[in-house]
Design a protein around this motif. Structure first.
Motif, mmCIF file in Angstrom:
data_model
loop_
_atom_site.group_PDB
_atom_site.id
_atom_site.type_symbol
_atom_site.label_atom_id
_atom_site.label_comp_id
_atom_site.label_asym_id
_atom_site.label_seq_id
_atom_site.Cartn_x
_atom_site.Cartn_y
_atom_site.Cartn_z
ATOM 1 N N ASN A 196 155.815 85.074 31.876
ATOM 2 C CA ASN A 196 157.058 84.347 32.151
ATOM 3 C C ASN A 196 156.751 82.887 32.485
ATOM 4 O OD1 ASN A 196 159.809 84.105 32.271
ATOM 5 N ND2 ASN A 196 160.026 84.953 34.327
ATOM 6 N N ARG A 197 155.930 82.281 31.624
ATOM 7 C CA ARG A 197 155.481 80.906 31.848
ATOM 8 C C ARG A 197 155.735 80.066 30.601
ATOM 9 N NH1 ARG A 197 149.637 79.243 34.284
ATOM 10 N NH2 ARG A 197 150.656 80.179 36.095
ATOM 11 N N ALA A 198 156.255 78.847 30.808
ATOM 12 C CA ALA A 198 156.462 77.893 29.722
ATOM 13 C C ALA A 198 155.430 76.780 29.834
ATOM 14 C CB ALA A 198 157.869 77.315 29.782
ATOM 15 N N ILE A 199 154.787 76.467 28.707
ATOM 16 C CA ILE A 199 153.785 75.407 28.658
ATOM 17 C C ILE A 199 154.339 74.262 27.816
ATOM 18 C CG2 ILE A 199 151.434 74.782 27.993
ATOM 19 C CD1 ILE A 199 150.684 77.737 28.305
ATOM 20 N N PHE A 200 154.365 73.040 28.381
ATOM 21 C CA PHE A 200 154.937 71.888 27.707
ATOM 22 C C PHE A 200 153.837 71.137 26.963
ATOM 23 C CE2 PHE A 200 157.046 72.288 31.957
ATOM 24 C CZ PHE A 200 158.102 73.068 31.503
ATOM 25 N N LEU A 201 154.088 70.855 25.700
ATOM 26 C CA LEU A 201 153.137 70.129 24.862
ATOM 27 C C LEU A 201 153.810 68.859 24.370
ATOM 28 C CD1 LEU A 201 151.882 73.174 22.749
ATOM 29 C CD2 LEU A 201 150.852 72.263 24.834
ATOM 30 N N GLY A 202 153.199 67.709 24.611
ATOM 31 C CA GLY A 202 153.803 66.460 24.183
ATOM 32 C C GLY A 202 154.838 65.972 25.186
ATOM 33 N N LYS A 203 155.580 64.957 24.799
ATOM 34 C CA LYS A 203 156.562 64.331 25.686
ATOM 35 C C LYS A 203 157.643 65.318 26.091
ATOM 36 C CE LYS A 203 159.337 60.134 26.134
ATOM 37 N NZ LYS A 203 159.785 58.903 25.451
ATOM 38 N N THR A 204 157.911 65.385 27.402
ATOM 39 C CA THR A 204 158.860 66.356 27.953
ATOM 40 C C THR A 204 159.807 65.655 28.909
ATOM 41 O OG1 THR A 204 157.181 68.102 27.805
ATOM 42 C CG2 THR A 204 159.077 68.513 29.235
ATOM 43 N N ASN A 205 161.110 65.901 28.774
ATOM 44 C CA ASN A 205 162.132 65.398 29.689
ATOM 45 C C ASN A 205 162.826 66.585 30.342
ATOM 46 O OD1 ASN A 205 161.696 62.684 28.868
ATOM 47 N ND2 ASN A 205 163.048 62.982 27.117
ATOM 48 N N ALA A 206 163.123 66.464 31.639
ATOM 49 C CA ALA A 206 163.795 67.558 32.348
ATOM 50 C C ALA A 206 164.840 66.983 33.297
ATOM 51 C CB ALA A 206 162.787 68.406 33.118
ATOM 52 N N TRP A 207 165.964 67.699 33.435
ATOM 53 C CA TRP A 207 167.059 67.291 34.311
ATOM 54 C C TRP A 207 167.416 68.439 35.249
ATOM 55 C CZ3 TRP A 207 166.610 66.312 29.203
ATOM 56 C CH2 TRP A 207 166.766 64.996 28.741
ATOM 57 N N GLN A 208 167.691 68.115 36.492
ATOM 58 C CA GLN A 208 168.225 69.084 37.444
ATOM 59 C C GLN A 208 169.138 68.332 38.403
ATOM 60 O OE1 GLN A 208 165.494 71.094 40.060
ATOM 61 N NE2 GLN A 208 166.940 72.707 40.550
ATOM 62 N N GLY A 209 170.431 68.632 38.379
ATOM 63 C CA GLY A 209 171.379 67.884 39.185
ATOM 64 C C GLY A 209 171.332 66.418 38.811
ATOM 65 N N ASP A 210 171.161 65.539 39.817
ATOM 66 C CA ASP A 210 171.034 64.114 39.529
ATOM 67 C C ASP A 210 169.572 63.688 39.425
ATOM 68 O OD1 ASP A 210 170.255 64.347 42.134
ATOM 69 O OD2 ASP A 210 171.722 62.950 42.961
ATOM 70 N N GLY A 211 168.655 64.670 39.348
ATOM 71 C CA GLY A 211 167.233 64.372 39.226
ATOM 72 C C GLY A 211 166.761 64.427 37.785
#
Length: 644
Positions: A196-211
């Motif tokens: 149950n793990r996600a591995i990010f490869l390359g440029k990654t953007n993430a949003w949570q609330g106003d963050g």
């Protein structure tokens, strides 16, 4: 005879092995029909086929192929399966409208209005175009696909792979993920279903609330709600921006650990924090900086931008709701704020300007009259403010506007503190600041330099107002030294000294509580005389960075000495030390960090995930299913390699 048999055996071994290998290859090519209602031969374009009516079941590479109807081309070793098509292998199931299975390549080309792959963790991958390799338990989808797990978390992309033996998904191109209130887009993403793990490869953007978060690599452990971001990681919240080479973030505790090239920009306090190691707590906000930590506080004075840099072994930066701060701390801070507004001698000046005739005012030019006659001393015994008490207590209980703020910030720097500003530099053992009183307090052997002046005492308090330095209070064993040349220093020693600043420049300083003074005077640009004075209090104004006017108060004693052949020890007050060697000459003596520009505007214009593929495969109303013999009316599909 034995030699002949041995030779014959050696000759036959390659042939036997070759035959066995051929049998194995033949066995691997073999597709078994293990169940069907009927089977009949058909001749199409002069070629013989077998039509299998089912439900029919075929077995190849331990993969079970199930369908309503199949056209089996034995010669080319292919099967065209139509209607309720499924492939089952190692607890992974594929669903589609039709499958073309090429046994010699062990590939099933699964097509349909809805192609679905379900693994043993109940992850559902949907697409229109999927190729499944039974020998390797490998699936490849293209032209768009979306996956949802049992918790309704979503990952989608244009192309991707599923590795059944490893329970791994690889998503490529326009990757978007949603789960646990986090939205994410990435160049590529690996999802390990069993972990149950996600591995990010390359440029990654993430949003949570106003963050917002951006990085170029990392992973997310969904079970433990733990993020690990690497390669130029960046976080933006409502009031802060954070950069670091590596960031670990625990969503359960809202704690982060940052490594190397850390920069934290606090827009509310116009401050930037640097370090190579830091811990970060979101609520209540707390940052602990170690490993070459430093802080930059930027201001604009008289239209000119300036920045205060300081460093220490450890720096702690915290934010609280005012209601969460201990009431005694709030009371002391408000009291200090009120006291910082006091100007005892300034009040005396105003009173004397009204009460004393102009010719009797206490104004003595430092340049023209260095030694004051006794009759110029003003007896101010009845009007002198008890300065010591004024610096530490107050009867004014006016409520501050600052106290009405919803949050307050605290900063603590410990051990080996150094700071640099264009017009002020300093050192001390520890430093405190809070936004209730807006005072910077320096403890244990603090020293401040401004131009050719050195200020020191047991503790120092710097008053900040409107982002500018307004006043510096030297409490207990206060000492001011002013360099005349490399060997002669004007010196003022007293219990307390208060220095005032105008537009960032020292404009006046007052000394209280038994003042000892040494001043050196020049004739024809050559120092010739030392004036020694003692008094109850004094005040000096600064003009063009030099002492201009001095006022002496009560009990003045004065002596003058020619400095020719005057012993060196007599030219120094007790406790005098010139500490220029410890002075941070430039901001790079304090911090060599480069300042990163704010990315707030760039972040604002980054598009959030729209989940177009998820809308196609999971969000539309289910359309009526077509009969098995109807075409799917799908557009021509292109595989990642460009083939059809």
């Amino acid at each position: 005879m034995l030699r002949r048999l041995s030779t014959l055996f050696l000759i036959l071994i390659p042939s036997l092995l070759f035959s066995q290998d051929s049998l194995n290859k033949q066995e691997n090519r073999l597709v078994r029909l293990i169940d069907a209602k009927s089977i009949e031969k058909q001749l199409i374009d002069g070629r013989e086929y077998r039509k299998v009516v089912g439900p029919a079941q075929f077995l190849h590479n331990d993969a079970l192929i199930i369908c309503d109807t199949a056209i089996w081309d034995v010669l080319s070793n292919t099967i065209d399966a139509i209607g309720n098509v499924r492939i089952i292998q190692n607890q992974t199931t594929l669903f589609g409208d039709k499958i073309k299975y090429v046994a010699d390549r062990s590939v099933a080309e699964v097509r349909g209005k809805l192609v679905e792959l379900v693994d043993k963790e109940n992850n559902k991958l949907r697409t229109h175009y999927l190729d499944y390799y039974t020998k390797d338990s490998l699936a490849m989808f293209y032209n768009g696909g979306s996956m949802i797990n049992k918790k309704e978390n979503t990952i989608e992309s244009l192309n991707g792979f599923y590795y059944g033996k490893l329970e791994k998904f690889l998503f490529q191109m326009n990757v978007e993920m949603e789960g646990d209130s986090v939205l994410l887009s990435a160049d590529s993403l690996v999802y390990l279903a069993n972990l149950n793990r996600a591995i990010f490869l390359g440029k990654t953007n993430a949003w949570q609330g106003d963050g917002f978060l951006q990085a170029h690599g990392g992973w997310y452990d969904r079970k433990n709600e733990f993020f690990h971001f690497t390669k130029d990681a960046y976080i933006k919240t409502k009031d802060t921006e954070i950069w670091a080479d590596t960031i670990n973030y625990n969503r359960t505790t809202a704690e982060a650990e940052l490594f190397n090239n850390i920069q934290l920009l606090d827009t509310t306090q116009s401050a930037i924090l640097f370090a190579d190691y830091a811990t970060f707590l979101q609520k209540p906000f707390k940052v602990l900086l170690t490993n070459k930590p430093s802080v930059a506080s930027y201001t604009v004075e008289n239209g000119v931008a300036d920045t205060l840099f300081f460093t220490a072994d450890t720096i702690i930066y915290r934010t609280f709701l005012k209601s969460e701060v201990d009431s005694s701390t709030v009371a002391l801070s408000e009291n200090r704020y009120l006291l910082s507004k006091k100007d005892p001698l300034g009040e005396i000046y105003k009173k004397k300007q009204l009460d004393v005739p102009l010719q009797k005012r206490v104004e003595t030019s430092f340049k023209e009259r260095p030694i004051l006659p006794k009759d110029t001393v003003v007896p101010v015994k009845d009007t002198v403010v008890p300065v010591k008490d004024t610096l530490v207590s107050a009867t004014d209980t006016t409520i501050l506007k600052a106290a009405d703020t919803t949050s307050v910030k605290f900063l603590y720097a410990n051990k080996n503190v150094k700071f640099h500003r264009n017009n002020m530099q300093g050192i001390c053992d520890s430093l405190l600041f809070n936004s209730i009183d807006s005072l910077i307090r320096l403890f244990k052997d603090p020293v401040i330099w401004t131009d050719n002046k050195q200020l020191s005492s047991d503790s120092i308090q710097v008053v900040i107002s409107g982002g500018r330095i307004k006043k510096t209070e030297l409490t207990s064993s206060a000492f001011v030294a002013i360099e005349e040349d490399s060997t002669h220093f004007n010196q003022i020693k007293s219990a307390d000294i208060v220095a005032f600043f105008d537009l960032g420049e020292l404009s006046r300083f007052d000394a209280f509580g038994g003042v000892s003074i040494l001043f050196f005077f020049a004739e024809d640009s050559v120092l010739t005389t030392m004036n020694e004075k003692e008094c109850k209090a004094m005040s000096a104004t600064i003009l063009n960075k030099k002492i201009n006017i001095i006022r002496y108060f009560e009990g003045v004693q004065s002596n003058a000495y020619p400095i020719y052949n005057l012993e060196k020890e007599k030219q120094k007050l007790k406790g005098f030390l010139w500490l220029e060697a410890k002075r941070p000459k430039t901001r790079f003596d304090v911090s060599d960090r480069s300042v990163k520009s704010s990315q707030a505007f760039v972040v604002k214009n980054i598009e959030k995930p729209t989940f177009m593929q998820t809308s196609i495969y999971f969000g539309r109303k289910k359309e009526p299913e077509k009969k098995a013999d109807q075409p799917n009316d799908l557009p021509p599909a292109s595989k990642p390699d460009g083939s059809k």
